[in-house]
Design a protein around this motif. Structure first.
Motif, PDB file in Angstrom:
ATOM      1  N   GLY A  64      -2.546   6.967   5.135  1.00 26.20           N
ATOM      2  CA  GLY A  64      -1.480   6.283   4.346  1.00 26.20           C
ATOM      3  C   GLY A  64      -0.089   6.785   4.480  1.00 26.20           C
ATOM      4  O   GLY A  64       0.180   7.740   5.435  1.00 26.20           O
ATOM      5  N   GLY A  65       0.929   5.909   4.169  1.00 27.00           N
ATOM      6  CA  GLY A  65       2.336   6.243   4.337  1.00 27.00           C
ATOM      7  C   GLY A  65       2.917   6.427   2.920  1.00 27.00           C
ATOM      8  O   GLY A  65       2.381   6.652   1.919  1.00 27.00           O
ATOM      9  N   VAL A  66       4.274   6.228   2.998  1.00 30.03           N
ATOM     10  CA  VAL A  66       5.035   6.878   1.910  1.00 30.03           C
ATOM     11  C   VAL A  66       4.760   5.717   0.533  1.00 30.03           C
ATOM     12  O   VAL A  66       4.686   5.986  -0.547  1.00 30.03           O
ATOM     13  N   THR A  67       4.629   4.476   0.983  1.00 33.45           N
ATOM     14  CA  THR A  67       4.367   3.413   0.068  1.00 33.45           C
ATOM     15  C   THR A  67       3.026   3.720  -0.753  1.00 33.45           C
ATOM     16  O   THR A  67       3.030   4.021  -2.189  1.00 33.45           O
ATOM     17  N   GLU A  68       1.952   4.077  -0.051  1.00 31.37           N
ATOM     18  CA  GLU A  68       0.604   4.644  -0.803  1.00 31.37           C
ATOM     19  C   GLU A  68       0.997   5.838  -1.724  1.00 31.37           C
ATOM     20  O   GLU A  68       0.486   6.050  -2.709  1.00 31.37           O
TER      21      GLU A  68
END
Length: 240
Positions: A64-68
């Motif tokens: 995952g990235g920052v949004t998740e």
């Protein structure tokens, strides 16, 4: 509701606008397809720490990235602050805030995170013993990129039994005189210098002397004397 409970509730409220992701993509060599389903099948505040721990360790690197990360953030920080993960350590989880660039988020989000961190510190200082221990909490705060001045100033008051006992623990086990011993400290982080200088450069000793002058309990006087002796004997004239 205590300030600490209010700060946790505010985190859920402020980050509640982040939509639940449809999926959380990960490195195919590190994360099984669909492994995130158990994390998304229920409200974020109900996700079990045991289930969240694996994501907490891999977030922003291989899963995952920052949004998740922002979606799970309130629960991640709540669990890490309670030392609810067997792994990763709190210092790792809180360090991901810096990796996510939280200081560039909206003012409301920054304020919510800052309030959470501040109230966690005050909650820690107000109770002894605690889990995680004080050296872990201070190192975790430093890992976020926060300036430690306000935290160390609050500790310098030494106005509770717990704060004195915490300092005794920290001096005896979290500091060798030449370095802070927690393996997660980044010596290139300015916060490391702040914490080291507070201990070795005089402020902590001055705080102990002031507390000694106003304290009457024998058990606390013994702790303060032991702290002062350790600081005086261990403090180097200059850092290596």
């Amino acid at each position: 509701m205590s300030g600490w409970e209010a700060a946790k509730a505010r985190m859920y409220d402020v980050f509640g606008h982040v939509p639940r992701p449809e999926r959380v993509a990960g490195c195919p060599h590190c994360v099984e397809p669909g492994e995130e389903r158990c994390l998304l099948a229920q409200p974020v505040d109900s996700v079990e720490a045991e289930s969240l721990a694996r994501y907490a360790a891999k977030a922003l690197t291989t899963w995952g990235g920052v949004t998740e990360f922002r979606y799970f953030l309130p629960r991640l920080l709540e669990c890490a602050a309670a030392d609810a993960f067997s792994y990763p350590d709190p210092e790792i989880v809180f360090g991901k805030l810096s990796s996510a660039g939280w200081r560039a988020w909206s003012e409301e989000e920054r304020d919510a995170v800052t309030e959470f961190l501040s109230e966690w510190w005050h909650e820690t200082l107000g109770h002894h013993p605690v889990r995680p221990p004080i050296d872990t909490v201070l190192c975790a705060l430093a890992a976020t990129g926060m300036d430690l001045t306000s935290f160390l100033n609050a500790w310098s008051g030494l106005d509770t039994d717990a704060s004195i006992r915490h300092l005794h623990d920290f001096v005896m086990t979290g500091w060798s005189g030449r370095r802070l011993t927690n393996a997660f400290w980044n010596r290139d982080n300015p916060a490391y210098e702040q914490a080291f200088t507070w201990l070795a450069g005089g402020p902590a000793a001055a705080a102990v002397e002031a507390a000694f002058a106003r304290q009457s309990r024998e058990d606390l006087l013994e702790l303060l004397a032991a702290i002062h002796t350790a600081i005086t004997l261990r403090s180097p004239h200059s850092r290596p």
